[in-house]
Scaffold this motif. Structure first.
Motif, PDB file in Angstrom:
ATOM      1  N   GLN A  95     -45.785   0.935 -40.734  1.00  0.00           N
ATOM      2  CA  GLN A  95     -44.661   0.679 -41.639  1.00  0.00           C
ATOM      3  C   GLN A  95     -43.388   1.347 -41.143  1.00  0.00           C
ATOM      4  N   THR A  96     -42.272   0.608 -41.217  1.00  0.00           N
ATOM      5  CA  THR A  96     -40.940   1.156 -40.986  1.00  0.00           C
ATOM      6  C   THR A  96     -40.029   0.649 -42.101  1.00  0.00           C
ATOM      7  N   ALA A  97     -38.890   1.297 -42.266  1.00  0.00           N
ATOM      8  CA  ALA A  97     -37.978   0.876 -43.334  1.00  0.00           C
ATOM      9  C   ALA A  97     -36.578   1.399 -43.078  1.00  0.00           C
ATOM     10  N   THR A  98     -35.615   0.720 -43.673  1.00  0.00           N
ATOM     11  CA  THR A  98     -34.250   1.228 -43.799  1.00  0.00           C
ATOM     12  C   THR A  98     -33.927   1.230 -45.290  1.00  0.00           C
ATOM     13  N   ASP A  99     -33.117   2.164 -45.713  1.00  0.00           N
ATOM     14  CA  ASP A  99     -32.777   2.194 -47.137  1.00  0.00           C
ATOM     15  C   ASP A  99     -31.393   2.772 -47.356  1.00  0.00           C
ATOM     16  N   VAL A 100     -30.860   2.480 -48.520  1.00  0.00           N
ATOM     17  CA  VAL A 100     -29.585   3.016 -48.981  1.00  0.00           C
ATOM     18  C   VAL A 100     -29.839   3.630 -50.353  1.00  0.00           C
ATOM     19  N   SER A 101     -29.394   4.865 -50.534  1.00  0.00           N
ATOM     20  CA  SER A 101     -29.662   5.586 -51.783  1.00  0.00           C
ATOM     21  C   SER A 101     -28.425   6.314 -52.276  1.00  0.00           C
ATOM     22  N   GLY A 102     -28.390   6.523 -53.565  1.00  0.00           N
ATOM     23  CA  GLY A 102     -27.402   7.396 -54.179  1.00  0.00           C
ATOM     24  C   GLY A 102     -28.087   8.688 -54.565  1.00  0.00           C
ATOM     25  N   LEU A 103     -27.459   9.817 -54.286  1.00  0.00           N
ATOM     26  CA  LEU A 103     -27.991  11.128 -54.643  1.00  0.00           C
ATOM     27  C   LEU A 103     -27.094  11.740 -55.716  1.00  0.00           C
ATOM     28  N   VAL A 104     -27.700  12.243 -56.767  1.00  0.00           N
ATOM     29  CA  VAL A 104     -26.976  12.932 -57.829  1.00  0.00           C
ATOM     30  C   VAL A 104     -27.650  14.277 -58.004  1.00  0.00           C
ATOM     31  N   GLY A 105     -26.850  15.331 -58.073  1.00  0.00           N
ATOM     32  CA  GLY A 105     -27.492  16.626 -58.147  1.00  0.00           C
ATOM     33  C   GLY A 105     -26.664  17.709 -58.782  1.00  0.00           C
ATOM     34  N   LEU A 106     -27.223  18.891 -58.706  1.00  0.00           N
ATOM     35  CA  LEU A 106     -26.656  20.079 -59.305  1.00  0.00           C
ATOM     36  C   LEU A 106     -26.443  21.133 -58.216  1.00  0.00           C
ATOM     37  N   PRO A 107     -25.187  21.457 -57.892  1.00  0.00           N
ATOM     38  CA  PRO A 107     -24.940  22.515 -56.916  1.00  0.00           C
ATOM     39  C   PRO A 107     -25.099  23.891 -57.560  1.00  0.00           C
ATOM     40  N   LEU A 108     -25.875  24.735 -56.936  1.00  0.00           N
ATOM     41  CA  LEU A 108     -26.073  26.117 -57.391  1.00  0.00           C
ATOM     42  C   LEU A 108     -25.727  27.029 -56.222  1.00  0.00           C
ATOM     43  N   GLY A 109     -24.457  27.283 -56.029  1.00  0.00           N
ATOM     44  CA  GLY A 109     -24.014  28.006 -54.843  1.00  0.00           C
ATOM     45  C   GLY A 109     -24.230  27.100 -53.645  1.00  0.00           C
ATOM     46  N   PRO A 110     -24.775  27.617 -52.551  1.00  0.00           N
ATOM     47  CA  PRO A 110     -25.021  26.762 -51.382  1.00  0.00           C
ATOM     48  C   PRO A 110     -26.265  25.875 -51.536  1.00  0.00           C
ATOM     49  N   LEU A 111     -27.004  26.044 -52.623  1.00  0.00           N
ATOM     50  CA  LEU A 111     -28.201  25.245 -52.890  1.00  0.00           C
ATOM     51  C   LEU A 111     -27.819  24.005 -53.696  1.00  0.00           C
ATOM     52  N   PHE A 112     -28.391  22.856 -53.319  1.00  0.00           N
ATOM     53  CA  PHE A 112     -28.112  21.596 -54.014  1.00  0.00           C
ATOM     54  C   PHE A 112     -29.449  20.965 -54.389  1.00  0.00           C
ATOM     55  N   LEU A 113     -29.756  20.898 -55.680  1.00  0.00           N
ATOM     56  CA  LEU A 113     -30.958  20.228 -56.179  1.00  0.00           C
ATOM     57  C   LEU A 113     -30.567  18.804 -56.515  1.00  0.00           C
ATOM     58  N   GLY A 115     -31.693  14.391 -57.140  1.00  0.00           N
ATOM     59  CA  GLY A 115     -32.562  13.237 -57.315  1.00  0.00           C
ATOM     60  C   GLY A 115     -31.899  12.074 -56.609  1.00  0.00           C
ATOM     61  N   LYS A 116     -32.704  11.117 -56.167  1.00  0.00           N
ATOM     62  CA  LYS A 116     -32.127   9.974 -55.476  1.00  0.00           C
ATOM     63  C   LYS A 116     -32.794   8.690 -55.929  1.00  0.00           C
ATOM     64  N   LEU A 117     -32.024   7.622 -55.901  1.00  0.00           N
ATOM     65  CA  LEU A 117     -32.510   6.306 -56.291  1.00  0.00           C
ATOM     66  C   LEU A 117     -31.847   5.302 -55.361  1.00  0.00           C
ATOM     67  N   GLY A 118     -32.640   4.338 -54.867  1.00  0.00           N
ATOM     68  CA  GLY A 118     -32.056   3.390 -53.933  1.00  0.00           C
ATOM     69  C   GLY A 118     -32.909   2.158 -53.741  1.00  0.00           C
ATOM     70  N   VAL A 119     -32.513   1.390 -52.734  1.00  0.00           N
ATOM     71  CA  VAL A 119     -33.240   0.180 -52.361  1.00  0.00           C
ATOM     72  C   VAL A 119     -33.712   0.352 -50.920  1.00  0.00           C
ATOM     73  N   VAL A 120     -34.968  -0.028 -50.670  1.00  0.00           N
ATOM     74  CA  VAL A 120     -35.584   0.094 -49.353  1.00  0.00           C
ATOM     75  C   VAL A 120     -35.926  -1.301 -48.838  1.00  0.00           C
ATOM     76  N   PHE A 121     -35.611  -1.542 -47.569  1.00  0.00           N
ATOM     77  CA  PHE A 121     -35.954  -2.799 -46.894  1.00  0.00           C
ATOM     78  C   PHE A 121     -37.030  -2.454 -45.872  1.00  0.00           C
ATOM     79  N   TRP A 122     -38.259  -2.868 -46.130  1.00  0.00           N
ATOM     80  CA  TRP A 122     -39.409  -2.419 -45.353  1.00  0.00           C
ATOM     81  C   TRP A 122     -40.045  -3.557 -44.570  1.00  0.00           C
ATOM     82  N   ASP A 123     -40.792  -3.147 -43.543  1.00  0.00           N
ATOM     83  CA  ASP A 123     -41.549  -4.072 -42.708  1.00  0.00           C
ATOM     84  C   ASP A 123     -42.897  -3.406 -42.434  1.00  0.00           C
ATOM     85  N   ALA A 124     -43.978  -4.133 -42.637  1.00  0.00           N
ATOM     86  CA  ALA A 124     -45.314  -3.564 -42.438  1.00  0.00           C
ATOM     87  C   ALA A 124     -46.193  -4.555 -41.687  1.00  0.00           C
ATOM     88  N   ASP A 125     -46.922  -4.030 -40.707  1.00  0.00           N
ATOM     89  CA  ASP A 125     -47.928  -4.801 -39.980  1.00  0.00           C
ATOM     90  C   ASP A 125     -49.290  -4.231 -40.348  1.00  0.00           C
TER      91      ASP A 125
END
Length: 179
Positions: A95-113, A115-125
């Motif tokens: 399996q291989t894939a390409t995808d595009v996602s949006g990330l939304v999060g909470l910055p806590l100093g240099p740390l970023f928590l 979540g992401k949601l997107g669409v994946v275009f996959w190919d499987a043999d």
């Protein structure tokens, strides 16, 4: 006295939140990650019983994106889920894939928590008992992760879900270069 305490706590909260929001670097980034992928698939065969596949393999990805407003990023990824096979060798998935996602999060100093949601275009043999087939298509993806900015390097760990087959999970650690 209560008002002074309330205003002091509000001022401290605004300083912490304001400083945290400014700590995550915005702008373009490019990176890569290594880890594993767990693929689940049920193959229906009218002549035999359904075949259930549940295996893991080494996986990797390369990604690039742009971090907006400290809370949101858009990212594109190419990923290889590996080529897991059964211990008897009677089934294998590539399996291989390409995808595009949006990330939304909470910055806590240099740390970023995030979540992401997107669409994946996959190919499987698939190879099951010597019979080869392939499939491809778009589906959705979702994930959770954390990143840590150290100067111009962003260290990152993620777990991602893909609606490929019954489902595919990918878990990775990696790094990105910030521009």
């Amino acid at each position: 006295m209560l008002y002074k305490t309330f205003f002091a706590l509000m001022a401290a909260t605004l300083l912490v939140v304001g400083k945290s929001a400014l700590a995550v670097e915005g702008g373009f980034y490019l990176g890569g990650s290594l880890g594993g992928a767990a693929s689940k698939l049920t193959v229906s065969n009218p002549d035999q019983a359904d075949f259930k596949f549940d295996e893991t393999d080494f996986a990797w990805k390369v990604f690039g994106g742009y971090h907006f407003l400290q809370f949101f990023a858009v990212e594109a990824t190419y990923r290889d889920f590996g080529s897991p096979s059964t211990t008897t060798g009677s089934a294998k998935i590539d399996q291989t894939a390409t995808d595009v996602s949006g990330l939304v999060g909470l910055p806590l100093g240099p740390l970023f928590l995030f979540g992401k949601l997107g669409v994946v275009f996959w190919d499987a043999d698939y190879v099951v008992d010597g019979n080869k087939s392939s499939d491809s298509g778009p589906d959705f993806s979702a994930g959770l992760g954390a990143s840590l900015d150290i100067t111009r390097i962003r260290l990152r760990g993620e777990v991602e879900y893909f609606d490929i087959g019954d489902h595919t999970l990918m878990y990775t650690v990696g790094a990105a270069w910030l521009f």
